[in-house]
Design a protein around this motif. Structure first.
Motif, mmCIF file in Angstrom:
data_model
loop_
_atom_site.group_PDB
_atom_site.id
_atom_site.type_symbol
_atom_site.label_atom_id
_atom_site.label_comp_id
_atom_site.label_asym_id
_atom_site.label_seq_id
_atom_site.Cartn_x
_atom_site.Cartn_y
_atom_site.Cartn_z
ATOM 1 N N UNK A 1 0.846 -1.130 -0.058
ATOM 2 C CA UNK A 1 -0.058 0.170 0.077
ATOM 3 C C UNK A 1 0.926 1.241 -0.044
ATOM 4 N N UNK A 2 1.887 1.108 0.819
ATOM 5 C CA UNK A 2 2.748 2.403 0.837
ATOM 6 C C UNK A 2 3.364 2.754 -0.506
ATOM 7 N N UNK A 3 3.714 1.537 -1.354
ATOM 8 C CA UNK A 3 4.470 1.945 -2.583
ATOM 9 C C UNK A 3 3.481 2.459 -3.395
ATOM 10 N N UNK A 4 2.257 2.027 -3.421
ATOM 11 C CA UNK A 4 1.003 2.374 -4.314
ATOM 12 C C UNK A 4 0.732 3.838 -4.019
ATOM 13 N N UNK A 5 0.952 4.109 -2.633
ATOM 14 C CA UNK A 5 0.573 5.699 -2.148
ATOM 15 C C UNK A 5 1.484 6.592 -2.510
ATOM 16 N N UNK A 6 2.787 5.873 -2.805
ATOM 17 C CA UNK A 6 3.967 7.049 -3.155
ATOM 18 C C UNK A 6 3.819 7.186 -4.382
ATOM 19 N N UNK A 7 3.007 6.907 -5.394
ATOM 20 C CA UNK A 7 2.968 7.100 -6.847
ATOM 21 C C UNK A 7 3.644 6.087 -7.637
ATOM 22 N N UNK A 8 4.003 5.161 -7.314
ATOM 23 C CA UNK A 8 4.337 4.256 -8.242
ATOM 24 C C UNK A 8 3.379 3.648 -9.256
ATOM 25 N N UNK A 9 3.706 3.457 -10.382
ATOM 26 C CA UNK A 9 3.048 2.832 -11.455
ATOM 27 C C UNK A 9 2.901 1.409 -11.436
ATOM 28 N N UNK A 10 3.972 0.656 -10.868
ATOM 29 C CA UNK A 10 3.992 -0.816 -10.971
ATOM 30 C C UNK A 10 4.410 -1.214 -9.705
ATOM 31 N N UNK A 11 4.189 -2.499 -9.012
ATOM 32 C CA UNK A 11 4.365 -3.171 -8.190
ATOM 33 C C UNK A 11 5.791 -3.811 -8.477
ATOM 34 N N UNK A 12 5.845 -4.389 -9.526
ATOM 35 C CA UNK A 12 6.953 -5.038 -10.051
ATOM 36 C C UNK A 12 6.889 -5.089 -11.537
ATOM 37 N N UNK A 13 7.828 -5.881 -11.920
ATOM 38 C CA UNK A 13 7.911 -5.862 -13.469
ATOM 39 C C UNK A 13 6.546 -6.589 -14.305
ATOM 40 N N UNK A 14 5.825 -7.113 -13.549
ATOM 41 C CA UNK A 14 4.583 -8.045 -13.998
ATOM 42 C C UNK A 14 3.298 -7.215 -13.664
ATOM 43 N N UNK A 15 3.168 -6.731 -12.528
ATOM 44 C CA UNK A 15 1.905 -6.233 -11.871
ATOM 45 C C UNK A 15 1.965 -4.593 -11.878
ATOM 46 N N UNK A 16 0.818 -4.248 -12.482
ATOM 47 C CA UNK A 16 0.618 -2.550 -12.357
ATOM 48 C C UNK A 16 0.339 -2.359 -10.945
#
Length: 245
Positions: A73-88
């Protein structure tokens, strides 16, 4: 390298399982009757959890080694477009990663129970047996317990996101040391869950496993180590979005 969604989710399951096997294992070592490490103390538990995270991060390399819904959730809240090379980075993938972590945490807790089966069979206070699986407050005050979990998880996520910008590229070691530091500094009031899956998966295992005289699973408290870390993770991600450039 790109991995399939199934490979990514399996990576989170396995990494979180190792995290809980070793993490619950060090708690069992320190507090269960007849364990050779009985009485090892808080710092043994802190360092054990740090090593558990170190190992789990290496195992979960295919997924980015989140191991924690609050970190996702923190990575998503930081504005990242992807969680890893596979998953947005989106709500569905947040749920999928969190579910994988929950399954892994449950399996790791079952593994720790198997390793200490004969010790769980010995007479011990129900709270001691539950303490191997799930966190609980030293002083029960749900509002302040929530504040503690928010604070610890905020530190975890914000500092992790600053690590990502560190040119030293130190890998899992600083993450492990951060876990030790959070436990030593902020862990006393609640046992520092700082991870909804880490607490909920093992709590479910405690409820289901045939542990003699185990008592209840303290479901009245169980929402605190879920809600607190999610709030703290989101706040850490939002500050990182503004601070880490």
């Amino acid at each position: 390298m790109d991995y399939t969604v199934a490979e990514v989710l399996l990576s989170e399951v396995l990494g979180t399982a190792i995290l809980l096997l070793l993490g619950a294992g060090v708690v069992a070592t320190a507090i269960l009757p007849a364990s050779k490490g009985n009485g090892g103390g808080w710092l043994l538990i802190n360092f054990g959890w740090g090593i558990a995270v170190f190992a789990g991060v290496y195992v979960a390399f295919k997924s980015g080694a989140y191991l924690n819904p609050a970190v996702v959730l923190g990575v998503w809240a930081s504005g990242a477009d992807t969680f890893n090379s596979t998953m947005d980075a989106n709500f569905v993938n947040f749920l999928l990663l969190s579910a994988a972590e929950l399954v892994g945490a449950f399996l790791g807790a079952v593994g720790a129970w198997l390793a200490f089966k004969k010790h769980f069979d010995l007479e011990a206070a129900p709270g001691t047996k539950l303490g191997v699986f799930a966190t609980g407050p030293a002083v029960r005050s749900y509002g302040w317990n929530l504040v503690t979990e928010i604070a610890g998880t905020f530190v975890l996520v914000f500092v992790l996101l600053t690590f990502a910008k560190n040119p030293a590229q130190m890998g899992p070691l600083p993450v492990a040391l951060l876990i030790v530091g959070i436990g030593a500094s902020l862990g006393g009031p609640t046992g520092y869950a700082i991870n909804p899956a880490r607490d909920l998966g093992p709590r479910i295992a405690h409820a289901l496993l045939p542990i003699p005289d185990k008592g209840d699973s303290d479901w009245s408290y169980s929402w605190v180590p879920i809600v607190g870390p999610l709030i703290g993770g989101a706040l850490g991600g939002l500050l990182a979005m503004a601070y880490v450039v």
